[in-house]
Design an enzyme around this catalytic site. Sequence first.
Site, PDB file in Angstrom:
ATOM      1  N   PHE A 183       0.841  -1.195   0.000  1.00  0.00           N
ATOM      2  CA  PHE A 183       0.000   0.000   0.000  1.00  0.00           C
ATOM      3  C   PHE A 183       0.878   1.249   0.000  1.00  0.00           C
ATOM      4  O   PHE A 183       1.929   1.278   0.655  1.00  0.00           O
ATOM      5  CB  PHE A 183      -0.924  -0.009   1.214  1.00  0.00           C
ATOM      6  CG  PHE A 183      -2.034   0.997   1.132  1.00  0.00           C
ATOM      7  CD1 PHE A 183      -3.145   0.753   0.340  1.00  0.00           C
ATOM      8  CD2 PHE A 183      -1.952   2.199   1.816  1.00  0.00           C
ATOM      9  CE1 PHE A 183      -4.165   1.688   0.240  1.00  0.00           C
ATOM     10  CE2 PHE A 183      -2.961   3.137   1.722  1.00  0.00           C
ATOM     11  CZ  PHE A 183      -4.075   2.888   0.930  1.00  0.00           C
TER      12      PHE A 183
ATOM     13  N   ASP B 184       1.435  -5.156   8.461  1.00  0.00           N
ATOM     14  CA  ASP B 184       0.290  -4.265   8.264  1.00  0.00           C
ATOM     15  C   ASP B 184      -0.965  -5.134   8.268  1.00  0.00           C
ATOM     16  O   ASP B 184      -1.138  -5.993   7.395  1.00  0.00           O
ATOM     17  CB  ASP B 184       0.447  -3.529   6.927  1.00  0.00           C
ATOM     18  CG  ASP B 184      -0.686  -2.545   6.647  1.00  0.00           C
ATOM     19  OD1 ASP B 184      -1.816  -2.770   7.126  1.00  0.00           O
ATOM     20  OD2 ASP B 184      -0.448  -1.571   5.918  1.00  0.00           O
TER      21      ASP B 184
ATOM     22  N   TYR C 191     -11.291   1.288  10.592  1.00  0.00           N
ATOM     23  CA  TYR C 191     -12.497   1.716   9.867  1.00  0.00           C
ATOM     24  C   TYR C 191     -12.931   0.725   8.795  1.00  0.00           C
ATOM     25  O   TYR C 191     -13.933   0.948   8.128  1.00  0.00           O
ATOM     26  CB  TYR C 191     -12.292   3.102   9.240  1.00  0.00           C
ATOM     27  CG  TYR C 191     -10.994   3.285   8.488  1.00  0.00           C
ATOM     28  CD1 TYR C 191     -10.834   2.785   7.199  1.00  0.00           C
ATOM     29  CD2 TYR C 191      -9.935   3.954   9.080  1.00  0.00           C
ATOM     30  CE1 TYR C 191      -9.645   2.944   6.522  1.00  0.00           C
ATOM     31  CE2 TYR C 191      -8.743   4.124   8.396  1.00  0.00           C
ATOM     32  CZ  TYR C 191      -8.596   3.615   7.119  1.00  0.00           C
ATOM     33  OH  TYR C 191      -7.409   3.773   6.447  1.00  0.00           O
ATOM     34  N   LYS C 192     -12.205  -0.365   8.641  1.00  0.00           N
ATOM     35  CA  LYS C 192     -12.598  -1.387   7.664  1.00  0.00           C
ATOM     36  C   LYS C 192     -13.476  -2.426   8.376  1.00  0.00           C
ATOM     37  O   LYS C 192     -14.652  -2.192   8.634  1.00  0.00           O
ATOM     38  CB  LYS C 192     -11.352  -2.006   7.035  1.00  0.00           C
ATOM     39  CG  LYS C 192     -10.474  -1.003   6.292  1.00  0.00           C
ATOM     40  CD  LYS C 192      -9.292  -1.673   5.656  1.00  0.00           C
ATOM     41  CE  LYS C 192      -8.276  -0.682   5.105  1.00  0.00           C
ATOM     42  NZ  LYS C 192      -8.789   0.178   4.032  1.00  0.00           N
TER      43      LYS C 192
ATOM     44  N   ARG D 209     -12.608  -4.482  -6.638  1.00  0.00           N
ATOM     45  CA  ARG D 209     -12.562  -5.282  -5.414  1.00  0.00           C
ATOM     46  C   ARG D 209     -13.972  -5.467  -4.877  1.00  0.00           C
ATOM     47  O   ARG D 209     -14.721  -4.492  -4.736  1.00  0.00           O
ATOM     48  CB  ARG D 209     -11.711  -4.595  -4.343  1.00  0.00           C
ATOM     49  CG  ARG D 209     -10.244  -4.534  -4.631  1.00  0.00           C
ATOM     50  CD  ARG D 209      -9.440  -4.099  -3.418  1.00  0.00           C
ATOM     51  NE  ARG D 209      -9.987  -2.920  -2.757  1.00  0.00           N
ATOM     52  CZ  ARG D 209      -9.411  -2.298  -1.742  1.00  0.00           C
ATOM     53  NH1 ARG D 209      -8.283  -2.755  -1.252  1.00  0.00           N
ATOM     54  NH2 ARG D 209      -9.956  -1.228  -1.206  1.00  0.00           N
TER      55      ARG D 209
END
Length: 404
Positions: free
Chosen positions: A127, A204, A229-230, A378
């Site tokens: 990322f 991560d 927040y996922k 995705r």
Amino acid sequence: MTDLIAEAQGLDAADPLAGHLSAFVDAPGVSAYLDGNSLGRPLRSLPDRLAQFVRDDWGTRLIRSWDEQWMDLPTQLGDRIGRVAIGAAAGQTVVADSTTVLLYKLMRAAVAAVPSRSEILIEEGNFPTDRFVAEGIAAERGLTVRWLAVDPVHGAQVEDVAAAVSDQTALVVLSHVDYRSGALADMKSITDAVHEAGALMLWDLCHSAGVIPIELDACGVDLAVGCTYKYLNGGPGSPAFAYVNERHHGVLRQPIQGWMGAGDVFAMSSAYAPADGIRQFISGTPPVLGMLAMQGMLDLIETATIDGVRAKSKTLTDFAVQALDEVLAPLDVRLLSPRDAEKRGGHVTIGHPDFAEVTKALWADGVIPDFRFPDGIRLGLSPLSTSHEEVLSGVLAVRDALRG
């Protein structure tokens, strides 16, 4: 072609976690939300929780709430995430800053702890934040970033890492679940290979925390950072968490020395003396409001169990792959994720040259996946808020948009 509608309905009828679907806020006009791996839905209980906070904790108790509960919230909530989601014993996890800031703190502390080594090893397609932070620290410390090339679908393998680490590697930084393909890395084997080379390992966890059982302590992980927040549904901008294995407490020293990480916060000392343990990795005032929403989601995960969440994640992603094979493959859509659910996280990525435009059409019609450059969509399937019928609805919408 099998009757996919009947199969989806059968899977939902047999789903032991189906009762949790109603715990989330409805989104009028959205028929399929397939982006829970980017931003989880809010819980229906959240408005009341926020109102109670404003009315009582903040509105009535006022500044007294710092002494009564807020000062310890970063470590208490960190311990809870450790217990419920990431396999970490108490005293090793803290909720504090953004993912980027915590990555900086832990990477910077790690390389400072091994000054005889000159390299940071990081996957070349990781990322952007992870890569950018690594580059910045390397420039700051006079280090070299060594880029690890991996298969874009199957992600980092232990043999890739073992071949790349050397006696100059200070730190290895990898994602547990690849944000593009959803490939799930072998945390234990890779961590062991890194340790055998004498380097530190930072994982991560942004695309795995809350959807995959993680065992940081059992895997001997040194450091980890994850967002909330996922799959932890903490809401936009909710703070991240950092894990520092207790064997590094008192050895690693975080580089952003703020007053909240001091041993005596209110001594107003002339010099910084860090707190013992994980608390020293706090810098500024804890984002108390940003920690509210995730607490309800942790309640839900604890009830469902992380193993139950993972089991449903597999059925959701397996069904998405099946629907791809039957509905989208004839339209030249490619699977860009591992086919084996054991080697895949909570999302499935599919590819087609027209997907940039298709995504715009889907969003306009209330079907919400996300697009990843250059040609991937995705399908992020958050198990507690997503049904198999919703997955099929999304796949059929992709088919119709391609035809259109």
